[in-house]
Design a protein around this motif. Structure first.
Motif, PDB file in Angstrom:
ATOM      1  N   ARG A  22      -4.065  -5.338  -5.952  1.00  0.00           N
ATOM      2  CA  ARG A  22      -3.448  -5.332  -4.606  1.00  0.00           C
ATOM      3  C   ARG A  22      -2.531  -4.105  -4.359  1.00  0.00           C
ATOM      4  NH1 ARG A  22      -0.502  -8.326  -8.237  1.00  0.00           N
ATOM      5  NH2 ARG A  22       1.357  -7.791  -8.891  1.00  0.00           N
ATOM      6  N   CYS A  23      -2.374  -3.563  -3.400  1.00  0.00           N
ATOM      7  CA  CYS A  23      -1.849  -2.449  -2.716  1.00  0.00           C
ATOM      8  C   CYS A  23      -2.349  -1.246  -3.148  1.00  0.00           C
ATOM      9  CB  CYS A  23      -0.232  -2.334  -3.185  1.00  0.00           C
ATOM     10  SG  CYS A  23       0.658  -3.692  -2.647  1.00  0.00           S
ATOM     11  N   ILE A  70      -3.985  -0.127  -5.701  1.00  0.00           N
ATOM     12  CA  ILE A  70      -3.710   0.339  -7.064  1.00  0.00           C
ATOM     13  C   ILE A  70      -4.906   0.121  -7.891  1.00  0.00           C
ATOM     14  CG2 ILE A  70      -2.608   0.211  -9.243  1.00  0.00           C
ATOM     15  CD1 ILE A  70      -0.012  -0.695  -7.442  1.00  0.00           C
ATOM     16  N   ARG A 129      -3.471   5.875  -6.430  1.00  0.00           N
ATOM     17  CA  ARG A 129      -2.379   5.147  -7.099  1.00  0.00           C
ATOM     18  C   ARG A 129      -2.922   4.588  -8.229  1.00  0.00           C
ATOM     19  NH1 ARG A 129      -1.356   3.211  -1.935  1.00  0.00           N
ATOM     20  NH2 ARG A 129       0.629   4.192  -0.969  1.00  0.00           N
ATOM     21  N   GLN A 144       4.839  -0.763  -6.872  1.00  0.00           N
ATOM     22  CA  GLN A 144       4.944  -1.275  -5.430  1.00  0.00           C
ATOM     23  C   GLN A 144       6.371  -1.415  -4.901  1.00  0.00           C
ATOM     24  OE1 GLN A 144       3.472  -5.358  -6.272  1.00  0.00           O
ATOM     25  NE2 GLN A 144       1.479  -4.779  -6.528  1.00  0.00           N
TER      26      GLN A 144
END
Length: 113
Positions: free
Chosen positions: A9-10, A12, A43, A112
């Motif tokens: 998620r995000c 990464i 990331r 995060q």
């Protein structure tokens, strides 16, 4: 050395390394990191759990990539380093340059924030 990437998620990416990272295998790491650097804001968590050895060529590849990543607003951190790798990073002073986490999930959670 084997390198595989999983996305979390995000945006990464987790780069899982297995085996030995040295002059003979650093090209694989460079190629994988080059692909990850194409992302708008890289990331990256490098999962060192299954990495048994790393020499100065491998460390230099991480340092060069981190400089590019930081300039683009991203980050690169390590997770799951064994005792050898922890000592190596501390000895050469990279434990102050890279964020190092016990587990991949810890590194993802920190990214995060």
């Amino acid at each position: 050395m084997q390198a595989t990437v999983t996305d979390h998620r995000c945006d990464i990416a987790v780069l899982h390394l297995r085996g030995e990272l040295d002059a003979d295998t650093a090209a694989t790491l460079r190629a994988t990191l080059t692909d990850l650097l194409e992302r708008p804001v890289p990331r990256i968590v490098v999962d060192l759990t299954d990495l048994k050895f790393c020499d100065s060529i491998g460390l230099s590849t991480f340092i060069t990539s981190k400089q590019v990543i930081t300039a683009r607003g991203g980050w690169l951190s390590f997770a799951g380093a064994n005792q050898f790798l922890q000592r190596l990073l501390e000895t050469v002073g990279l434990s102050h340059y890279f964020a190092i986490f016990p587990e991949v999930d810890d590194a993802i959670a920190a990214g995060q924030l």
